[in-house]
Design a protein around this motif. Structure first.
Motif, PDB file in Angstrom:
ATOM      1  N   SER A  67       0.634  -1.409  -0.595  1.00 48.15           N
ATOM      2  CA  SER A  67      -0.246  -0.012  -0.331  1.00 48.15           C
ATOM      3  C   SER A  67       0.689   1.554  -0.283  1.00 48.15           C
ATOM      4  O   SER A  67       0.401   2.070  -0.814  1.00 48.15           O
ATOM      5  CB  SER A  67      -0.624   0.598   1.577  1.00 48.15           C
ATOM      6  OG  SER A  67      -0.574   0.026   2.382  1.00 48.15           O
ATOM      7  N   MET A  68       2.200   1.395   0.632  1.00 49.42           N
ATOM      8  CA  MET A  68       3.414   2.011   0.567  1.00 49.42           C
ATOM      9  C   MET A  68       3.265   2.325  -0.713  1.00 49.42           C
ATOM     10  O   MET A  68       3.573   3.707  -1.118  1.00 49.42           O
ATOM     11  CB  MET A  68       4.233   2.249   1.665  1.00 49.42           C
ATOM     12  CG  MET A  68       4.552   3.582   1.618  1.00 49.42           C
ATOM     13  SD  MET A  68       6.267   3.090   2.136  1.00 49.42           S
ATOM     14  CE  MET A  68       6.714   2.342   0.590  1.00 49.42           C
ATOM     15  N   ARG A  69       3.424   1.396  -1.439  1.00 54.81           N
ATOM     16  CA  ARG A  69       4.484   1.821  -3.178  1.00 54.81           C
ATOM     17  C   ARG A  69       3.473   1.807  -3.916  1.00 54.81           C
ATOM     18  O   ARG A  69       3.630   2.916  -5.056  1.00 54.81           O
ATOM     19  CB  ARG A  69       4.835   0.018  -3.085  1.00 54.81           C
ATOM     20  CG  ARG A  69       5.917   0.214  -2.602  1.00 54.81           C
ATOM     21  CD  ARG A  69       7.680   0.601  -3.379  1.00 54.81           C
ATOM     22  NE  ARG A  69       7.241   0.404  -4.521  1.00 54.81           N
ATOM     23  CZ  ARG A  69       7.838   1.775  -4.918  1.00 54.81           C
ATOM     24  NH1 ARG A  69       8.884   2.370  -4.959  1.00 54.81           N
ATOM     25  NH2 ARG A  69       7.937   1.849  -6.226  1.00 54.81           N
ATOM     26  N   VAL A  72       3.999   6.101  -3.581  1.00 55.82           N
ATOM     27  CA  VAL A  72       4.780   6.170  -4.014  1.00 55.82           C
ATOM     28  C   VAL A  72       4.352   6.588  -5.426  1.00 55.82           C
ATOM     29  O   VAL A  72       4.953   7.307  -5.843  1.00 55.82           O
ATOM     30  CB  VAL A  72       6.031   4.962  -3.297  1.00 55.82           C
ATOM     31  CG1 VAL A  72       7.480   5.556  -4.711  1.00 55.82           C
ATOM     32  CG2 VAL A  72       6.750   5.492  -2.152  1.00 55.82           C
ATOM     33  N   GLU A  73       4.267   6.094  -5.899  1.00 59.25           N
ATOM     34  CA  GLU A  73       3.682   5.027  -7.481  1.00 59.25           C
ATOM     35  C   GLU A  73       2.885   6.552  -7.534  1.00 59.25           C
ATOM     36  O   GLU A  73       3.203   7.218  -8.511  1.00 59.25           O
ATOM     37  CB  GLU A  73       2.963   4.270  -7.883  1.00 59.25           C
ATOM     38  CG  GLU A  73       4.480   3.287  -7.783  1.00 59.25           C
ATOM     39  CD  GLU A  73       3.681   1.598  -8.036  1.00 59.25           C
ATOM     40  OE1 GLU A  73       1.881   1.443  -8.709  1.00 59.25           O
ATOM     41  OE2 GLU A  73       4.297   0.606  -8.276  1.00 59.25           O
ATOM     42  N   LYS A  78       2.359  12.283  -9.727  1.00 61.29           N
ATOM     43  CA  LYS A  78       1.960  13.687  -9.491  1.00 61.29           C
ATOM     44  C   LYS A  78       3.469  14.620  -9.086  1.00 61.29           C
ATOM     45  O   LYS A  78       3.830  15.585 -10.001  1.00 61.29           O
ATOM     46  CB  LYS A  78       1.821  14.406  -8.049  1.00 61.29           C
ATOM     47  CG  LYS A  78       0.981  14.733  -7.803  1.00 61.29           C
ATOM     48  CD  LYS A  78       0.946  15.086  -6.026  1.00 61.29           C
ATOM     49  CE  LYS A  78       0.755  16.658  -5.469  1.00 61.29           C
ATOM     50  NZ  LYS A  78       0.174  16.609  -4.534  1.00 61.29           N
ATOM     51  N   LEU A  79       4.279  13.746  -9.323  1.00 66.41           N
ATOM     52  CA  LEU A  79       5.957  15.083  -9.589  1.00 66.41           C
ATOM     53  C   LEU A  79       6.112  14.934 -11.448  1.00 66.41           C
ATOM     54  O   LEU A  79       6.627  16.244 -11.522  1.00 66.41           O
ATOM     55  CB  LEU A  79       7.167  14.403  -9.075  1.00 66.41           C
ATOM     56  CG  LEU A  79       6.848  14.109  -7.367  1.00 66.41           C
ATOM     57  CD1 LEU A  79       8.212  13.560  -7.401  1.00 66.41           C
ATOM     58  CD2 LEU A  79       7.231  15.765  -7.233  1.00 66.41           C
ATOM     59  N   ARG A  80       5.356  13.793 -11.607  1.00 67.22           N
ATOM     60  CA  ARG A  80       5.791  14.330 -13.487  1.00 67.22           C
ATOM     61  C   ARG A  80       3.907  14.829 -14.382  1.00 67.22           C
ATOM     62  O   ARG A  80       3.999  15.448 -15.043  1.00 67.22           O
ATOM     63  CB  ARG A  80       5.675  13.175 -14.070  1.00 67.22           C
ATOM     64  CG  ARG A  80       6.958  11.834 -13.771  1.00 67.22           C
ATOM     65  CD  ARG A  80       7.139  10.923 -14.614  1.00 67.22           C
ATOM     66  NE  ARG A  80       5.221   9.695 -15.010  1.00 67.22           N
ATOM     67  CZ  ARG A  80       5.052   8.807 -14.027  1.00 67.22           C
ATOM     68  NH1 ARG A  80       5.983   8.766 -12.984  1.00 67.22           N
ATOM     69  NH2 ARG A  80       4.170   8.008 -13.949  1.00 67.22           N
TER      70      ARG A  80
END
Length: 87
Positions: A67-69, A72-73, A78-80
């Motif tokens: 769930s953390m991964r 992260v994805e 969002k950064l992209r």
């Protein structure tokens, strides 16, 4: 990804979460019974860390490493400038 490569999104995300929580890698390492160096290598993606991944995720407020991964994805997307990867 080679073992020597750093998973930048994962590393940045976990450091961000730790910072928001006011918690250091060293204090998490102590609670998990590992060295700060080991936790850092797991966070960077340089070590498998299967023995502590779910515990680390729970320290960060997630039910599991998986769930953390997902978070992260989504963070990386969002950064992209993309929409969320996971609903």
């Amino acid at each position: 990804m080679k073992k020597s490569d750093i998973d930048i999104a994962q590393y940045t995300f976990i450091l961000y979460r730790l910072g928001k929580m006011g918690v250091s890698q060293a204090s998490v390492a102590i609670r998990l019974g590992v060295t700060p160096a080991y936790i850092n290598m797991v966070i960077q993606g340089k070590r498998d860390g299967s023995d502590i991944k779910d515990k680390l995720a729970k320290e960060l407020g997630y039910a599991s490493w998986t769930s953390m991964r997902c978070a992260v994805e989504d963070f990386e997307a969002k950064l992209r400038g993309a929409d969320k990867v996971h609903a």
